[in-house]
Design a protein around this motif. Structure first.
Motif, PDB file in Angstrom:
ATOM      1  N   PRO B 247      -1.041 -51.542  26.907  1.00  0.00           N
ATOM      2  CA  PRO B 247       0.070 -52.556  26.975  1.00  0.00           C
ATOM      3  C   PRO B 247       1.346 -52.069  27.377  1.00  0.00           C
ATOM      4  N   THR B 248       1.765 -50.824  27.428  1.00  0.00           N
ATOM      5  CA  THR B 248       3.280 -50.781  27.832  1.00  0.00           C
ATOM      6  C   THR B 248       3.410 -49.603  28.880  1.00  0.00           C
ATOM      7  N   CYS B 249       2.399 -49.437  29.329  1.00  0.00           N
ATOM      8  CA  CYS B 249       2.268 -48.344  30.448  1.00  0.00           C
ATOM      9  C   CYS B 249       2.731 -49.398  31.639  1.00  0.00           C
ATOM     10  N   TYR B 250       3.689 -49.097  32.506  1.00  0.00           N
ATOM     11  CA  TYR B 250       3.968 -49.659  33.599  1.00  0.00           C
ATOM     12  C   TYR B 250       4.445 -49.223  35.041  1.00  0.00           C
ATOM     13  N   CYS B 251       4.076 -47.813  35.070  1.00  0.00           N
ATOM     14  CA  CYS B 251       4.317 -46.868  36.188  1.00  0.00           C
ATOM     15  C   CYS B 251       3.453 -47.519  37.354  1.00  0.00           C
ATOM     16  N   PHE B 252       4.110 -47.389  38.610  1.00  0.00           N
ATOM     17  CA  PHE B 252       3.376 -47.858  39.669  1.00  0.00           C
ATOM     18  C   PHE B 252       3.862 -47.337  41.061  1.00  0.00           C
ATOM     19  N   ASP B 253       2.896 -47.385  42.029  1.00  0.00           N
ATOM     20  CA  ASP B 253       2.976 -46.664  43.204  1.00  0.00           C
ATOM     21  C   ASP B 253       3.518 -47.884  44.184  1.00  0.00           C
ATOM     22  N   ILE B 254       4.202 -47.898  45.262  1.00  0.00           N
ATOM     23  CA  ILE B 254       4.548 -48.669  46.363  1.00  0.00           C
ATOM     24  C   ILE B 254       3.784 -48.378  47.712  1.00  0.00           C
ATOM     25  N   ILE B 255       2.918 -49.202  48.265  1.00  0.00           N
ATOM     26  CA  ILE B 255       2.166 -48.805  49.298  1.00  0.00           C
ATOM     27  C   ILE B 255       2.221 -49.924  50.632  1.00  0.00           C
ATOM     28  N   ASP B 256       2.384 -49.342  51.818  1.00  0.00           N
ATOM     29  CA  ASP B 256       2.213 -50.190  52.851  1.00  0.00           C
ATOM     30  C   ASP B 256       0.864 -50.606  53.448  1.00  0.00           C
ATOM     31  N   GLU B 257       0.723 -51.944  53.614  1.00  0.00           N
ATOM     32  CA  GLU B 257      -0.560 -52.219  53.964  1.00  0.00           C
ATOM     33  C   GLU B 257      -0.647 -53.231  55.394  1.00  0.00           C
TER      34      GLU B 257
END
Lengths: 278, 344
Positions: B247-257
């Motif tokens: 519930p507290t993991c928030y890492c993300f990737d940013i991707i172009d589509e």
């Protein structure tokens, strides 16, 4: 699900134009860029920007020029991934997007009035150049300036003309070395660590600024500490993978620090013993 | 404002149905044996009132697994910021998950603020639901002090057998209660029952590990070089399940589509995991957390050390999801006990 347009967001990019582009080495390309509408990037030496190419993505790139150049900024990009590969295909006149500048740069106010020892290995000269040129443009405000550069071979040397000028200046002590020379090379041969013992400096009033590949830090820092420069007076700039640039996405985390927000510039004192840092 | 009201069990369905008539309501529903998930409901009958932590925490509504950040048009060299949101009520959030939302709030409100997150969170009403007993042996909510409510909700339901006693915590909560018109003021007897339930909980919920709450941070302060990580190195398969369900993991990737026209498209973020091998890799292939031991250690440090230094709060909510979902049977309680054993 509602979908609305936001006026403010950290992910909006500033439109920019490439003014000049040229290959510097087989792998590195130079870009001179200006934000549209005559806006100044207004960065600190040592900060970075996110370069945005629509449909391809974003990549964090160190700013190589000094903020004293207000009408443009310069980037040097190694062709190493999807975004940088696409960047390498771009030329003068092409448009791109910029987010930033991000991160904590070099502490210019603290450095003022003191002697400076710059140590750059390989691509490290790219971000360090933003500070070196800032110091040269404000030369009177700083004490003695030593610049030590190192790279693998003469063909890898970036900004060769400019570096040549640094070497000619009377107000800069300059040395350069390559790991492996070719027949035309007239300078030093050997690792950058070999240049440090010979520098004549007053450790009490010298700040060392070191930027290079991860492997270099351990050895260079050891040599600098031998010179008895206090730990608080040593600065490094660390490279990490960054996706958001604003301390959220987690990719650049170095133990408790977000490299993009708390760095990329750290004092040695701050990261000493931090096993994820060096 | 009356702080406590009562909802008779026979009126529960009417309450949920009336809520669902005006807005989206999501609540835990059964998804097969011992599996639950937050799903849209239109009646109270669909809701599992006795449930163990859902497969994904309510994080999925605050920080959606995939979220559009910007939309672009290459020909016009235009990029516009986008916000996707939905007004909703989340019913039945356990205290561990309320804590998880509070952690996410801290991160995304921290400067520079994440506008997308903040606007979206303000469209969501939260109704908590008390756990009268442990969910299962994986839970460790007591040692992180999340077995009792610590705010973070608009309404909070406690099951007292034939009725719920409901704490009204915000004006929004008050509004939901008065609109439903099925709540009665709580009398002294009901309040007393709540008190005795809490008293009973104190005897049920005990520190689940051999480390006290305040010593957890101290344990992790000196755990960096522990051999326990080497053990996890051998077992972890780097699947990233633990971080996805956290519930507290928030890492993300940013991707172009890009769209099929190759001119327009979106830039979106999606959940990423520090357990994945390339997560900390930079150009030139240097990987700053190459080993699974380093990545597991990082995950634990991000729950028990780094956020405590920064936000004075454990980012482990004690929900037990990481242990429940782990294919290699890496158990959080076990890891903590192993670390504690080492320091003795």
């Amino acid at each position: 699900m509602k979908r609305i347009e936001l006026k403010e967001s950290e992910y909006i990019v500033a439109p920019a134009k490439i003014l000049e582009a040229r290959m510097m080495t087989a792998q590195e390309k130079y870009f001179k860029i200006a934000l549209e509408g005559g806006v100044s990037l207004d960065h600190e030496p040592g900060q970075f920007v996110m370069v945005s190419l629509l449909g391809i993505g974003e990549a964090p790139i160190s700013i190589s020029s000094s903020p004293t150049k207000r009408s443009y900024f310069e980037l040097v990009v190694r062709n190493a991934g999807r975004v940088t590969n696409a960047l390498h295909k771009m030329e003068a006149g092409d448009s791109l997007g910029i987010r930033g500048p991000f991160g904590r740069g070099f502490p210019v106010q603290i450095l003022e009035g003191n002697d400076l020892l710059f140590v750059a290995g390989g691509l490290g000269v790219v971000p360090l150049r933003s500070l070196i040129n800032f110091v040269i443009d404000n030369r009177r405000d700083f004490g003695k300036v030593h610049i030590l550069l190192g790279c693998k071979k003469p063909a890898d040397l970036l900004f060769a003309n400019e570096i040549n000028d640094w070497g000619k200046r009377l107000d800069v002590n300059f040395s350069c070395t390559v790991d492996k020379a070719d027949p035309d090379w007239k300078g030093n041969i050997g690792l950058i660590t070999s240049l440090i013992p010979g520098v004549n400096l007053n450790p009490k009033r010298t700040f060392a600024i070191v930027v290079g590949p991860p492997i270099m830090y351990k050895f260079v820092l050891l040599e600098i500490l031998k010179k008895e420069i206090p730990e608080k007076q040593i600065y490094v700039s660390l490279e990490r993978h960054m996706k958001c640039g604003i301390g959220k996405c987690g990719h650049c985390q170095i133990a408790q620090y977000y490299c993009c927000k708390d760095g990329p510039v750290f004092s040695y004192d701050q990261i000493k013993g931090n096993k994820e840092a060096l | 404002m009356q702080q406590f009201v009562v909802l008779k069990k026979e009126n529960f369905d009417a309450f949920i149905s009336s809520l669902a008539q005006t807005q989206k309501v999501v609540a835990p529903v059964s998804r097969g044996y011992n599996n639950f998930s937050f799903q849209e409901v239109i009646s109270g009958k669909e809701i599992s009132l006795k449930y163990i932590p859902t497969i994904l925490p309510p994080k999925k509504y605050f920080l959606p697994p995939r979220e559009t950040l910007t939309a672009y048009n290459k020909r016009e060299n235009a990029l516009n910021a986008i916000l996707e949101y939905e007004k909703m009520v989340i019913f039945g959030v356990h205290t561990c998950d309320l804590a998880g939302i509070q952690c996410l709030n801290m991160v995304f409100v921290d400067k520079p603020k994440d506008i997308n997150y903040i606007i979206r969170k303000n469209k969501i009403a939260i109704i908590g639901l008390e756990c009268n007993d442990y969910c299962d042996e994986y839970a460790s909510c007591c040692v992180v002090e999340n077995h009792l409510p610590n705010g973070g909700y608009d309404l909070f339901f406690t099951d007292l057998g034939d009725a719920f006693i409901v704490h009204i915590n915000t004006m929004l909560g008050e509004e939901l209660v008065s609109k439903a018109a099925v709540f009665k003021p709580a009398d002294a007897k009901t309040l007393k029952s709540l008190e005795s339930l809490r008293q009973m909980k104190r005897s049920i919920f005990k520190d689940e590990v051999n480390v006290k709450h305040e010593n957890l941070k101290i344990l992790f302060d000196s755990a960096f070089e522990s051999k326990v990580w080497e053990d996890l190195n051998k077992r972890c398969v780097a699947c990233g399940n633990c971080t996805n369900v956290c519930p507290t993991c928030y890492c993300f990737d940013i991707i172009d589509e890009p769209n099929l026209d190759l001119n327009t498209g979106v830039r979106y973020r999606n959940w990423d995991s520090c357990q994945n091998e390339p997560f900390a890799k930079v150009a030139g292939n240097e990987n700053f957390r190459k080993e699974r031991s380093q990545r597991q250690r990082h995950r634990y440090m991000r729950k028990f050390k780094y956020p405590v230094d920064k936000y004075s709060r454990y980012f482990c909510t004690g929900c037990g999801r990481c242990s429940r979902t782990c294919m290699a049977k890496i158990k959080l309680k076990e890891t903590i006990n192993d670390l504690a054993k080492e320091t003795k």
